[in-house]
Enzyme design. Structure first.
Site, PDB file in Angstrom:
ATOM      1  N   SER A 143       0.724  -1.169  -0.059  1.00 55.54           N
ATOM      2  CA  SER A 143      -0.057  -0.141   0.088  1.00 55.54           C
ATOM      3  C   SER A 143       0.811   1.194   0.075  1.00 55.54           C
ATOM      4  CB  SER A 143      -0.796   0.125   1.280  1.00 55.54           C
ATOM      5  OG  SER A 143      -1.955   0.848   1.091  1.00 55.54           O
ATOM      6  N   ASP A 399      -8.599  -5.872  -5.142  1.00 52.78           N
ATOM      7  CA  ASP A 399      -8.335  -4.933  -4.403  1.00 52.78           C
ATOM      8  C   ASP A 399      -8.779  -3.526  -4.959  1.00 52.78           C
ATOM      9  OD1 ASP A 399      -7.263  -2.976  -2.710  1.00 52.78           O
ATOM     10  OD2 ASP A 399      -5.054  -3.609  -3.419  1.00 52.78           O
ATOM     11  N   HIS A 424      -5.901  -7.011  -1.173  1.00 48.02           N
ATOM     12  CA  HIS A 424      -4.873  -5.930  -0.712  1.00 48.02           C
ATOM     13  C   HIS A 424      -3.378  -6.521  -0.488  1.00 48.02           C
ATOM     14  CE1 HIS A 424      -3.866  -1.732  -0.445  1.00 48.02           C
ATOM     15  NE2 HIS A 424      -3.825  -1.727   0.982  1.00 48.02           N
TER      16      HIS A 424
END
Length: 465
Positions: A143, A399, A424
């Protein structure tokens, strides 16, 4: 040792590194330093020659990432690497000025540039301390941490030989892309389970809208088990944000097994959410209980506190809670751009905008700052990455952040890996018997590329010496 109540054995030791507070001003605050936390294990390391796997910590407590990134230690065991997880400044325990870190002007030292310099300085110093000058460094991140890994390879290629950037939305957070993309993709996850699911969600939000238009706040409190009765359109807006955030988290964390990361969720939470939305005719009760999958996983809450369970901020996908949420809110007000909106046309949520003007007003009022539009694009190349090298961009099709990142390979060393059944940064998680074949294949590709980069960099370092 056992850490933080998680019944997963951790090989890491927790240490602190004396870090420079301001890397770019020699007269600033008398060259003061702070204690930056990092986790380290040499359990697998071929001392002095094995590679260094360095996780570029992101917006949270570093233990949370270490305990949910088992692939890195699995790979370290294969490639005999030293593993370091570094905590991002102003998150977890790595506070530059203690609790005063979040007030101006001190909070102004929370920037991507300072964080990257922290990691570059830490790597350089620890390599000297550990007699590891000839050990290639590979950075990992998920991320925002994946974004930092990309930036480390771009900004410090003399220090970092390669980067695995998992679920790194380096395009959308640089102001590139479609503001409708994120919540459209959240909706698509639920629609893939059943179109009836998204129809039910839309229907429930429509019923909530009708109650709000009639100012039937007592009914809203009752239907959603709210601790306090709403009394204004702002309270209804807050409820819409809290509900939308629950669906966002279920989509992001749609893993094929139960997890305790960013909350506790069951296996396949999107399917569980759809099953809940479709279990009866009372759509408002179903919507409440679907949100409860995220906010009341323990079943212990007797009511939902609108303003403590969810905090609206400069990130429409949510900032989290506590001090960590303050830090991310500030970053979303300065360098990290997230103009995501829902519209109830391309997605299943109520119309909730977050325009450049709305961001500017919020950030001026909250932090006294004006967002710097286009800064990440200018600093870290945006979508003009073709001259970079040795970066893996992995993304899972489940995601909602994926389409804000790099989905197509740009060269033989800028490799996009798409994981058809991945949420994710699923690839960073440790192996699990419920893993789909797509993530097993992805990890194998990642391991092979990283081994190549390590060997190439080791040869270069040996020639240099």
């Amino acid at each position: 040792m056992f850490v933080r109540g998680v019944d997963t054995f951790s090989p890491f030791s927790e240490k602190f590194f004396l870090q420079i507070i301001d890397h770019f001003n020699f007269n600033s605050i008398r060259n003061a330093k702070f204690n930056q936390r990092y986790l380290i294990t040499d359990k697998y390391w071929d001392k002095g020659s094995g590679p260094i796997f360095f996780y570029t910590g992101n917006e949270g407590d570093i233990w949370d990432f270490a305990l949910n990134s088992g692939f890195i230690t699995e790979l370290a065991a294969e490639q005999r690497a030293l593993v370091i997880f570094a905590e991002h400044r102003l998150y977890g325990m790595s506070l530059t000025f203690g609790n005063g870190s979040f007030f101006p002007p001190q909070v102004g030292l929370l920037t991507v540039e300072q964080a990257l310099a922290d990691y570059a300085f830490m790597i350089t110093e620890l390599k000297q301390q550990l007699n590891a000058s000839e050990c290639p460094v590979i950075v990992f991140g998920g991320s925002y941490g994946g974004m930092l890994s990309v930036y480390m390879r771009i900004r410090y290629p003399n220090i970092v030989a390669g980067a695995l950037a998992a679920s790194a939305p380096i395009l959308s957070t640089a102001g590139l892309g479609d503001p409708q993309q994120f919540f459209r993709d959240v909706t698509a996850d639920f629609e893939s389970v059943s179109p009836k699911c998204t129809d039910a969600v839309r229907g429930a939000f429509h019923q909530l809208k009708e109650l709000a238009q009639r100012q039937d706040y007592a009914r809203i409190q009752s239907e959603f088990s709210l601790c306090e009765r709403p009394s204004s359109p702002q309270d209804v807006h807050q409820l819409n944000g809290l509900l939308r955030n629950a669906f966002t988290l279920m989509a992001m964390l749609d893993y094929p097994y139960s997890t305790h990361f960013m909350g506790s969720l069951p296996a396949n939470p999107v399917k569980v959410g759809c099953d809940t939305m479709l279990r009866g005719a009372d759509l408002l009760t179903n919507l409440r209980d679907t949100a409860g999958i995220v906010y009341n996983s323990s079943g212990l809450l007797s009511c939902f506190d609108l303003y403590s369970l969810y905090v609206e901020c400069a990130d429409p996908t949510g900032c989290g809670l506590g001090f960590n949420s303050l830090a991310w809110d500030y970053q979303a007000c300065t360098e990290v751009e997230m103009y995501f909106e829902s519209n109830n046309v391309t997605d299943m949520f109520p119309p909730m905008t977050f325009t450049e003007e709305e961001r500017a007003r919020y950030c001026s009022k909250r932090w006294g700052v004006s967002p710097r539009r286009g800064w990440l694009r200018m600093q870290y190349w945006g979508d003009a990455l073709s001259t970079a090298s040795n970066i893996i961009f992995s993304n899972g099709d489940l995601d909602p952040w994926a389409n804000g990142g790099v989905r197509h390979s740009l060269s033989s060393s800028l490799v996009a890996i798409n994981i058809s059944e991945g949420a994710h940064h699923l690839d960073l998680r440790g192996s699990n018997e419920a893993d789909p074949q797509s993530v097993i294949t992805a990890r194998k590709m990642e391991a092979e590329l990283i081994a190549q980069w390590v060997n190439t960099e080791r040869s270069r370092l040996l020639k240099k010496s």
